[in-house]
Write an enzyme that holds these catalytic residues in place. Structure first.
Site, short mmCIF file in Angstrom:
data_model
loop_
_atom_site.label_atom_id
_atom_site.label_comp_id
_atom_site.label_asym_id
_atom_site.label_seq_id
_atom_site.Cartn_x
_atom_site.Cartn_y
_atom_site.Cartn_z
N ASP A 34 38.80 33.95 57.92
CA ASP A 34 37.61 34.19 57.10
C ASP A 34 36.57 34.94 57.95
O ASP A 34 36.36 34.62 59.12
CB ASP A 34 37.03 32.85 56.61
N HIS A 38 42.30 32.07 46.55
CA HIS A 38 42.54 31.90 47.98
C HIS A 38 42.36 30.43 48.33
O HIS A 38 41.43 29.79 47.86
CB HIS A 38 41.59 32.77 48.80
N CYS A 64 39.91 45.11 44.22
CA CYS A 64 39.85 43.73 44.70
C CYS A 64 39.92 43.72 46.23
O CYS A 64 40.85 44.28 46.82
CB CYS A 64 41.00 42.93 44.10
N HIS A 123 41.31 27.98 51.05
CA HIS A 123 40.61 27.86 52.34
C HIS A 123 41.33 26.78 53.16
O HIS A 123 41.54 25.66 52.66
CB HIS A 123 39.17 27.38 52.13
N THR A 164 33.39 33.46 45.13
CA THR A 164 32.76 34.78 45.26
C THR A 164 33.77 35.92 45.28
O THR A 164 33.41 37.06 45.02
CB THR A 164 31.91 34.86 46.54
P1 5GP Z 1 34.99 31.80 47.91
O1 5GP Z 1 33.51 31.52 48.00
O2 5GP Z 1 35.32 32.85 46.88
O3 5GP Z 1 35.82 30.56 47.74
O4 5GP Z 1 35.41 32.35 49.34
C1 5GP Z 1 35.40 33.69 49.68
C2 5GP Z 1 35.53 33.75 51.18
O5 5GP Z 1 35.85 35.08 51.54
C3 5GP Z 1 34.23 33.38 51.91
O6 5GP Z 1 34.46 32.28 52.77
C4 5GP Z 1 33.88 34.66 52.67
O7 5GP Z 1 33.34 34.40 53.94
C5 5GP Z 1 35.20 35.39 52.75
N1 5GP Z 1 35.11 36.84 52.79
C6 5GP Z 1 34.28 37.63 52.05
N2 5GP Z 1 34.49 38.92 52.35
C7 5GP Z 1 35.46 38.95 53.32
C8 5GP Z 1 36.11 40.01 54.03
O8 5GP Z 1 35.83 41.19 53.84
N3 5GP Z 1 37.05 39.65 54.94
C9 5GP Z 1 37.38 38.35 55.17
N4 5GP Z 1 38.32 38.10 56.08
N5 5GP Z 1 36.81 37.32 54.50
C10 5GP Z 1 35.86 37.62 53.60
ZN ZN Z 2 43.39 40.95 44.26
#
Ligand code: 5GP
Ligand code: ZN
Length: 114
Positions: free
Chosen positions: A30, A100, A4, A102, A95
């Site tokens: 992010d 998490h 993860c 935001h 994704t």
């Molecule tokens: P989701 O779409 O799952 O709600 O948000 C996932 C977030 O994780 C996205 O905003 C994406 O930019 C961020 N993210 C993806 N990979 C990484 C990473 O390796 N490091 C950081 N800091 N953020 C990430």
């Molecule tokens: Zn995890």
């Protein structure tokens, strides 16, 4: 959970731009920011989606929002405002499958979200 991304940031196996940490949560910038402030606040415990929440996660979920409040204050967003979002599964475009929160702010937003 070994495979993860966010567990790896928590464990410092991959770098994260960490802005806040306590016993329950970790927060980092992010990597693909959509606003001047875009911070992800995660529980230290691996929970894949909101659908996996159990009664014993009550304190952890509260800690996520207390962290959001503290970080928003540190970022100077308390009065101007900010948005907190959990995406759950495909239609919401989750994704990374470690929940998490935001924390997004620093610009005027629109409603409803896309
Ligand atoms: P989701 O779409 O799952 O709600 O948000 C996932 C977030 O994780 C996205 O905003 C994406 O930019 C961020 N993210 C993806 N990979 C990484 C990473 O390796 N490091 C950081 N800091 N953020 C990430
Ligand atoms: Zn995890």
């Amino acid at each position: 959970m070994t495979d993860c991304l966010f567990c790896k940031i928590r464990d410092r196996e991959i770098p994260g731009d960490i802005v806040y940490e306590n016993n329950h949560v970790l927060a980092f910038n992010d990597i693909n920011s959509v606003a001047p402030t875009h911070i992800l606040i995660i529980p230290k415990e691996h929970i894949p989606t909101l659908n996996d929440l159990e009664e014993n996660h009550t304190q952890t979920m509260g800690e996520l929002f207390l962290a959001a409040k503290a970080i928003a204050s540190k970022e100077g967003l308390s009065d101007s405002g900010y948005r907190t979002i959990f995406n759950c599964n495909e239609d919401a475009q989750q994704t990374v499958f470690h929940i998490h929160l935001h924390l997004i702010g620093g610009r005027k937003m629109t409603w409803p979200p896309g």
